[in-house]
Design a protein around this motif. Structure first.
Motif, PDB file in Angstrom:
ATOM      1  N   GLN A 469       0.826  -1.209   0.000  1.00  0.00           N
ATOM      2  CA  GLN A 469       0.000   0.000   0.000  1.00  0.00           C
ATOM      3  C   GLN A 469       0.861   1.260   0.000  1.00  0.00           C
ATOM      4  N   LEU A 470       1.903   1.285   0.823  1.00  0.00           N
ATOM      5  CA  LEU A 470       2.769   2.461   0.900  1.00  0.00           C
ATOM      6  C   LEU A 470       3.548   2.668  -0.396  1.00  0.00           C
ATOM      7  N   LEU A 471       3.973   1.571  -1.008  1.00  0.00           N
ATOM      8  CA  LEU A 471       4.665   1.688  -2.295  1.00  0.00           C
ATOM      9  C   LEU A 471       3.704   2.167  -3.377  1.00  0.00           C
ATOM     10  N   GLY A 472       2.482   1.624  -3.363  1.00  0.00           N
ATOM     11  CA  GLY A 472       1.491   1.996  -4.374  1.00  0.00           C
ATOM     12  C   GLY A 472       1.081   3.449  -4.281  1.00  0.00           C
ATOM     13  N   GLU A 473       1.040   3.984  -3.064  1.00  0.00           N
ATOM     14  CA  GLU A 473       0.663   5.386  -2.879  1.00  0.00           C
ATOM     15  C   GLU A 473       1.837   6.332  -3.087  1.00  0.00           C
ATOM     16  N   GLY A 474       3.017   5.775  -3.319  1.00  0.00           N
ATOM     17  CA  GLY A 474       4.193   6.603  -3.530  1.00  0.00           C
ATOM     18  C   GLY A 474       4.761   7.205  -2.266  1.00  0.00           C
ATOM     19  N   ARG A 475       4.332   6.719  -1.129  1.00  0.00           N
ATOM     20  CA  ARG A 475       4.830   7.264   0.144  1.00  0.00           C
ATOM     21  C   ARG A 475       6.211   6.708   0.487  1.00  0.00           C
ATOM     22  N   LEU A 476       6.523   5.536  -0.071  1.00  0.00           N
ATOM     23  CA  LEU A 476       7.843   4.940   0.104  1.00  0.00           C
ATOM     24  C   LEU A 476       8.376   4.492  -1.248  1.00  0.00           C
ATOM     25  N   THR A 477       9.697   4.499  -1.377  1.00  0.00           N
ATOM     26  CA  THR A 477      10.341   3.952  -2.564  1.00  0.00           C
ATOM     27  C   THR A 477      11.024   2.644  -2.186  1.00  0.00           C
ATOM     28  N   ARG A 478      11.302   1.834  -3.185  1.00  0.00           N
ATOM     29  CA  ARG A 478      11.960   0.554  -2.916  1.00  0.00           C
ATOM     30  C   ARG A 478      13.333   0.762  -2.283  1.00  0.00           C
ATOM     31  N   SER A 479      14.054   1.738  -2.778  1.00  0.00           N
ATOM     32  CA  SER A 479      15.397   1.971  -2.237  1.00  0.00           C
ATOM     33  C   SER A 479      15.327   2.401  -0.775  1.00  0.00           C
ATOM     34  N   ALA A 480      14.318   3.214  -0.432  1.00  0.00           N
ATOM     35  CA  ALA A 480      14.166   3.641   0.965  1.00  0.00           C
ATOM     36  C   ALA A 480      13.851   2.450   1.860  1.00  0.00           C
ATOM     37  N   VAL A 481      13.009   1.552   1.355  1.00  0.00           N
ATOM     38  CA  VAL A 481      12.653   0.363   2.129  1.00  0.00           C
ATOM     39  C   VAL A 481      13.868  -0.538   2.305  1.00  0.00           C
TER      40      VAL A 481
END
Length: 499
Positions: A469-481
């Motif tokens: 959900q957070l990735l889909g909403e653009g609130r997090l990026t893969r690199s940040a995760v």
């Protein structure tokens, strides 16, 4: 023969082995001495007291002990040599008056939390006895006229041969959860020596609650004494600031009524996505285990979540924080939220329970899992550790202790919440993993793999869903995760599966 005599002889066997460069613990010495009545270990001694009563210290029983010493330590001793070492007539002194300082204080246990009081006692004893020898652990081994007992010297058979009335200095004994059992063993042996050999024993206590020192000493000694024994009778008094051994009657008093500490905790640190579900799961619950994990490496893991849970569990009554260990830097104990700072800081679960507390904050790294299981029917335990996935969080609660079956503890769990934190476009984001037990599933699997799957299947909020959900909403990026959760072995595989 009775159980107390058997324990005294266990101490002499331990001293004998130390002379032969074999260091063993208190429990091992008890298992060894069980050979005298022909039993395999100490639990059998407690289970078959009639065998102990019927046992006599003779060549036959000494031969059994000699065989066990030979098999376990390759130590060759004849039954006659063992009898000479264990015989009460060879090692105890039953004179009516102490041989050392006959007009001095009554032999027994005297406690203090002051090193200065111990130093004053050493000076007084030296003056009163014209320099008689003192046998001391670290609290008194700096004195010129003392003989250093070392770590295991309290179990030395030599202490039973020195003149009665001799001063022994024990400690400092640490009152904290990590040291509680070893402190119990040493206090038990101190009582046996005071009663059996007629010595004066001064004990230095290091406790976070000096106002409850006498009550905690009594609690520990009572927990050590077998049914029918009275080690508590050895507890006589205190060491005054002037170094006097003073009688205290009664030695310990009743515990005070619990003080009500105003609750300043709020549930805000619990992420909003799980807050209501967790609150509903805890409503009305007054016992069990509430476990938290956080992906952030801190001095006190997941401590903000632990503090927030106090607001959700206020119905369970007054709360206390248990001292896990004595830190080299005590100030670090207070690097916690205000809601936790204001709680009573008590030395152990056992002490807190005796005082009436039924809600306790504990550290899994210094609290035996079997102890939490033992009290989980009456106490609501709250604890935090490192980890953001619920099955990992749960398994970290087996760092200390010897509980063999993890499923035994899982049946007491009220909830497990793991929270991973990462920084995104809107600031700090939380990724939650929440396990709530299904009470309808009464059978918990025994195998580790099945247990892990059982916990994962019991999640009502999954970290995978929250992350998607957070990735889909653009609130997090893969690199940040990946940067924030690089220690989480599951994240990389999951992100790859999304490609």
């Amino acid at each position: 023969m009775d159980i107390q005599q058997l324990k005294l002889m266990a101490g002499r066997v331990r001293g004998l082995l130390e002379q032969s460069k074999h260091t063993i613990g208190h429990n091992q010495s008890l298992d060894l001495i069980a050979a005298l009545p022909g039993l395999r270990n100490w639990p059998e001694v407690q289970a078959f007291p009639d065998r102990v009563t019927a046992c006599e210290l003779d060549a036959t029983s000494a031969g059994r002990l000699g065989f066990r010493l030979k098999r376990k330590f390759d130590l060759n001793l004849t039954p006659q040599a063992i009898l000479g070492h264990l015989s009460p007539s060879a090692s105890t002194n039953t004179a009516l008056a102490p041989q050392i300082w006959p007009t001095g204080p009554q032999p027994g246990i005297y406690v203090t939390d002051s090193q200065e009081a111990i130093d004053a006692l050493l000076a007084n004893y030296e003056d009163a006895t014209d320099g008689a020898l003192i046998y001391a652990e670290r609290a008194g081994n700096h004195w010129e006229g003392s003989i250093d007992l070392g770590e295991g010297g309290l179990w030395s058979s030599g202490l039973w041969r020195v003149p009665s009335g001799t001063l022994l200095v024990v400690g400092p004994l640490l009152f904290d959860q990590q040291s509680w059992n070893s402190t119990r063993d040493r206090l038990e042996m101190a009582c046996l020596i005071a009663q059996g050999a007629g010595h004066r024993v001064a004990v230095l206590i290091d406790t976070p609650t000096p106002e409850a020192m006498f009550e905690d000493v009594r609690l520990i000694v009572r927990s050590a004494q077998p049914e029918g024994e009275d080690y508590e009778a050895a507890l006589l008094g205190s060491v005054s600031a002037e170094g006097a051994l003073q009688l205290r009657q009664p030695f310990a008093t009743s515990r005070p009524v619990l003080a009500q500490v105003p609750n300043v905790a709020t549930p805000d640190a619990i992420p909003a996505s799980v807050r209501n579900q967790l609150a509903n799961a805890l409503a009305g619950k007054t016992s069990g285990l509430l476990l938290f994990g956080s992906s952030e490496i801190e001095e006190h893991s997941a401590i903000e979540l632990v503090a927030a849970s106090l607001a959700m569990t206020e119905h369970a009554g007054p709360a206390a924080r248990i001292m896990p260990r004595h830190r080299p830097t005590p100030a670090k104990d207070w690097l916690v939220p205000q809601a936790i700072q204001q709680l009573p800081f008590l030395p152990s679960i056992e002490s807190a329970y005796a005082q009436g507390y039924r809600r306790m904050i504990v550290s899994p790294h210094y609290t035996r899992a079997e102890l939490m299981k033992q009290f989980s029917g009456d106490v609501l335990f709250i604890s935090g550790t490192y980890g953001s996935v619920v099955d990992d969080v749960f398994m970290r609660f087996f760092v200390a202790g010897s509980l063999k079956r993890e499923e035994d503890l899982l049946s007491s769990v009220l909830a497990i919440l793991g929270v991973a934190y990462a920084h995104g476009s809107h600031g700090r984001e939380s990724i939650c993993d929440l396990y709530l037990p299904d009470r309808a599933k009464v059978v918990v699997p025994a195998k580790d793999d099945d247990l892990t799957q059982f916990i994962q299947d019991g999640r009502v909020v999954r970290w995978q869903d929250e992350l998607v959900q957070l990735l889909g909403e653009g609130r997090l990026t893969r690199s940040a995760v990946q940067t924030a959760l690089k220690r989480n072995r599951h994240v990389a595989d999951f992100l790859s599966s999304l490609s």
